[in-house]
Design a protein around this motif. Structure first.
Motif, PDB file in Angstrom:
ATOM      1  N   ILE A  15       0.833  -1.203   0.000  1.00  0.00           N
ATOM      2  CA  ILE A  15       0.000   0.000   0.000  1.00  0.00           C
ATOM      3  C   ILE A  15       0.866   1.251   0.000  1.00  0.00           C
ATOM      4  N   VAL A  16       1.901   1.276   0.824  1.00  0.00           N
ATOM      5  CA  VAL A  16       2.791   2.444   0.863  1.00  0.00           C
ATOM      6  C   VAL A  16       3.483   2.630  -0.485  1.00  0.00           C
ATOM      7  N   THR A  18       2.356   1.731  -3.381  1.00  0.00           N
ATOM      8  CA  THR A  18       1.350   2.174  -4.347  1.00  0.00           C
ATOM      9  C   THR A  18       1.036   3.651  -4.177  1.00  0.00           C
ATOM     10  N   VAL A  19       0.986   4.107  -2.955  1.00  0.00           N
ATOM     11  CA  VAL A  19       0.670   5.512  -2.698  1.00  0.00           C
ATOM     12  C   VAL A  19       1.848   6.421  -3.055  1.00  0.00           C
ATOM     13  N   LEU A  20       3.062   5.985  -2.756  1.00  0.00           N
ATOM     14  CA  LEU A  20       4.226   6.837  -2.981  1.00  0.00           C
ATOM     15  C   LEU A  20       4.750   6.819  -4.413  1.00  0.00           C
ATOM     16  N   SER A  21       4.455   5.784  -5.180  1.00  0.00           N
ATOM     17  CA  SER A  21       5.010   5.697  -6.527  1.00  0.00           C
ATOM     18  C   SER A  21       4.582   6.847  -7.442  1.00  0.00           C
ATOM     19  N   TRP A  43      -0.757  13.443 -13.417  1.00  0.00           N
ATOM     20  CA  TRP A  43      -0.824  12.015 -13.146  1.00  0.00           C
ATOM     21  C   TRP A  43      -2.200  11.538 -13.547  1.00  0.00           C
ATOM     22  N   PRO A  45      -4.474   8.506 -13.123  1.00  0.00           N
ATOM     23  CA  PRO A  45      -4.642   7.212 -12.459  1.00  0.00           C
ATOM     24  C   PRO A  45      -5.432   6.208 -13.287  1.00  0.00           C
TER      25      PRO A  45
END
Length: 79
Positions: A15-16, A18-21, A43, A45
């Protein structure tokens, strides 16, 4: 209990990542490819989600999960 903690650590790592990428990619693009005066870096999504059906994306996600899982598993098993 060790497996549950390791599973949660693997999911948290995924999850981290995925959020930070997206943030890391935008910063990288801004530094490497300086936008012109009237250009912006965005970006999308939706297009990123369309890429998620590719096997390479599943492989990367699995590797990220396994890294978090094994990290916590080794830590918890040694206690």
């Amino acid at each position: 209990m060790v497996y549950v903690k390791s599973l949660l650590a693997g999911l948290a790592t995924l999850i981290v990542a995925t959020v930070l990428s997206p943030l890391i990619i935008v910063i990288y693009l801004y530094v490497v490819q300086k936008p012109a005066a009237h250009e912006s870096i965005g970006w999308d999504p939706v297009s990123f989600a369309k890429l998620a059906n590719r096997p390479l994306c599943w492989l990367i996600a699995t590797l990220i999960f396994l890294a978090g899982f094994m990290w916590e598993f080794r830590r918890a098993a040694s206690k």
